[in-house]
Design a protein around this motif. Sequence first.
Motif, short mmCIF file in Angstrom:
data_model
loop_
_atom_site.label_atom_id
_atom_site.label_comp_id
_atom_site.label_asym_id
_atom_site.label_seq_id
_atom_site.Cartn_x
_atom_site.Cartn_y
_atom_site.Cartn_z
N ARG A 244 38.98 55.08 40.16
CA ARG A 244 39.23 53.69 40.53
C ARG A 244 40.69 53.28 40.29
O ARG A 244 41.30 52.58 41.11
CB ARG A 244 38.28 52.76 39.77
N THR A 269 35.56 46.40 50.52
CA THR A 269 35.38 46.92 49.14
C THR A 269 36.55 47.81 48.72
O THR A 269 36.36 48.86 48.10
CB THR A 269 34.04 47.68 49.00
N VAL A 271 38.55 47.09 46.44
CA VAL A 271 38.42 47.06 44.98
C VAL A 271 36.97 47.38 44.64
O VAL A 271 36.08 46.57 44.92
CB VAL A 271 38.82 45.69 44.42
N ASP A 273 34.96 47.16 42.25
CA ASP A 273 34.40 46.48 41.08
C ASP A 273 34.07 45.06 41.49
O ASP A 273 34.64 44.52 42.45
CB ASP A 273 35.41 46.45 39.92
N LEU A 275 34.22 41.10 41.44
CA LEU A 275 35.37 40.21 41.29
C LEU A 275 35.52 39.72 39.86
O LEU A 275 36.62 39.73 39.30
CB LEU A 275 35.23 39.02 42.25
N ILE A 283 43.20 40.84 39.64
CA ILE A 283 43.33 39.91 40.76
C ILE A 283 44.35 38.81 40.47
O ILE A 283 45.23 38.54 41.30
CB ILE A 283 41.96 39.31 41.13
N ILE A 301 36.14 42.96 48.39
CA ILE A 301 35.69 43.17 47.02
C ILE A 301 34.27 42.63 46.86
O ILE A 301 33.93 41.59 47.43
CB ILE A 301 36.66 42.47 46.02
#
Length: 515
Positions: A244, A269, A271, A273, A275, A283, A301
């Motif tokens: 990641r 997606t 990211v 994980d 939010l 972020i 995300i």
Amino acid sequence: MPFVISGLPLAVRILLAVAAGGMAVLAFAPFSFYPIAILSLALCYALLSGSGPREGLLIGWGFGIGLMGFGIFWIRISTHEYGNMAPWLAYLLTALLMVVAAFYYGIAGALTARLSAGARLSGPLLAFPAAWVLTEWLRGWLFTGFPWLTIGYTQIDAPLAGLAPITGVYGISLVLALCAGLLWCLIRRRGRIRYAALAGLVLIWLAGTALKGIEWTEPDGAGFRATVVQANIPQSLKWDPDTRISSLRAYLGLTRERWDSDLILWPETAVPDFLHEVEDSFIRPLAAEAREQGTELVIGIPVMDREVRLYFNGLISIGTVEDVYRKRHLVPFGEFIPFRDWLEPIARVFEVPMSDFTAGDAPRPLLRVGEHLAGASICYEDVFPAEVIEALPEAAYLINVSNDAWFGDSLAPHQHLEMARMRALENERWLLRSTNTGISAILDHRGQILGRVPLFERGAFSAEVQPRRGATSFVYLGNRLAIGLAFLMLALSIPYARRKGPGEAATQLWRNRKE
């Protein structure tokens, strides 16, 4: 001989229908030989002509099996390679989907055969186009919908594309099937009918060409520089916790190279994980950096509602303003289990990460990005034209983020980009498309590709984007015009089906002699 095709054994006609359906795949991207679409449809009608409803069902079904068999075979990749399904089961379920999706064409074949009996012209010119489009439309929404390989998409670079801002893709399908019927008349009929068919084909294609020169919307203020990024993270690593940090670094590197852009778009997606898990650590610092650079960021995300413990496939905008869009139309089995009470046992064989999403409930698919509203779609939401137009006319441009890595190096990413191009043209809005492994692209309001990041390459593409205002006829009418015309054509063909015409009598006489 007039009845050479209709006089062939049923098994041979079904095999020819399968071949015609497989041939039609060549009209779609990445091949894009658009005249093949008319030829394959004309052959399909020729095989249906003189057939009874039962034969028509089997012939139409055969066409659908050829089209789906060659056109969506890539679904096996997602179920086996990324769904961790045994190879035999992956092939079995893929084949089952193909057969079920192909059955819609069987319905069209049976309906065409029933309404073409004894009809000289209403069969190819009324019944066949209407039945074809109505079953395509039915496939596009029944049981959550699977509108892949709608035949109208093949004409995105053809003169008939001029119809898109008026009738949408289903209207193009209707006219395309009508052209196939006219081509059949041109070949099989004689005298004035043949000349009229030729004139009809010429007029339709000239009208399409003329319509391509019309603009239904207009520029809205100054343009801005936009960038789509593609980090090319393999699907096998996308959700791996150990990768990641390296994935996020890849997106950050591509972004920081393009801070001269007004907008930078990350894929679905991007990211991996929720939010709330990365909001403070990743972020917010990134949003502050973006504001400092004067850039808006739009990022795919997952978003969790911690009060009700539901999670969504989300798209956030950060920069001068912040907003969230939650995906409204989910992928069956990939993001949720349809008809859970019945299908839960089957779904257990899938091991798809994040496969229990909840559909967002926003009334319209809009996302505030800086000073503009954008029409947002995630993954295959952009293959549903009636849903995309809900963002208009307020949306100044369109955004689509996707992760076509599920389907590997197959036809799927090319077909998906082709459908995105049709959305841009139907709405006459620029469209920014960012995907995980490709094909990321920026499209203008005519659906033309200004530039792209190829499959399985890490990179970015930037272009000057022109916001637009106003709306096309399709935005206001949606699918109602095309589907309404199809129902009208179907109704007009019914009286002719009750007559015994010379064509039907001759066919029956030929069969009696053969027996």
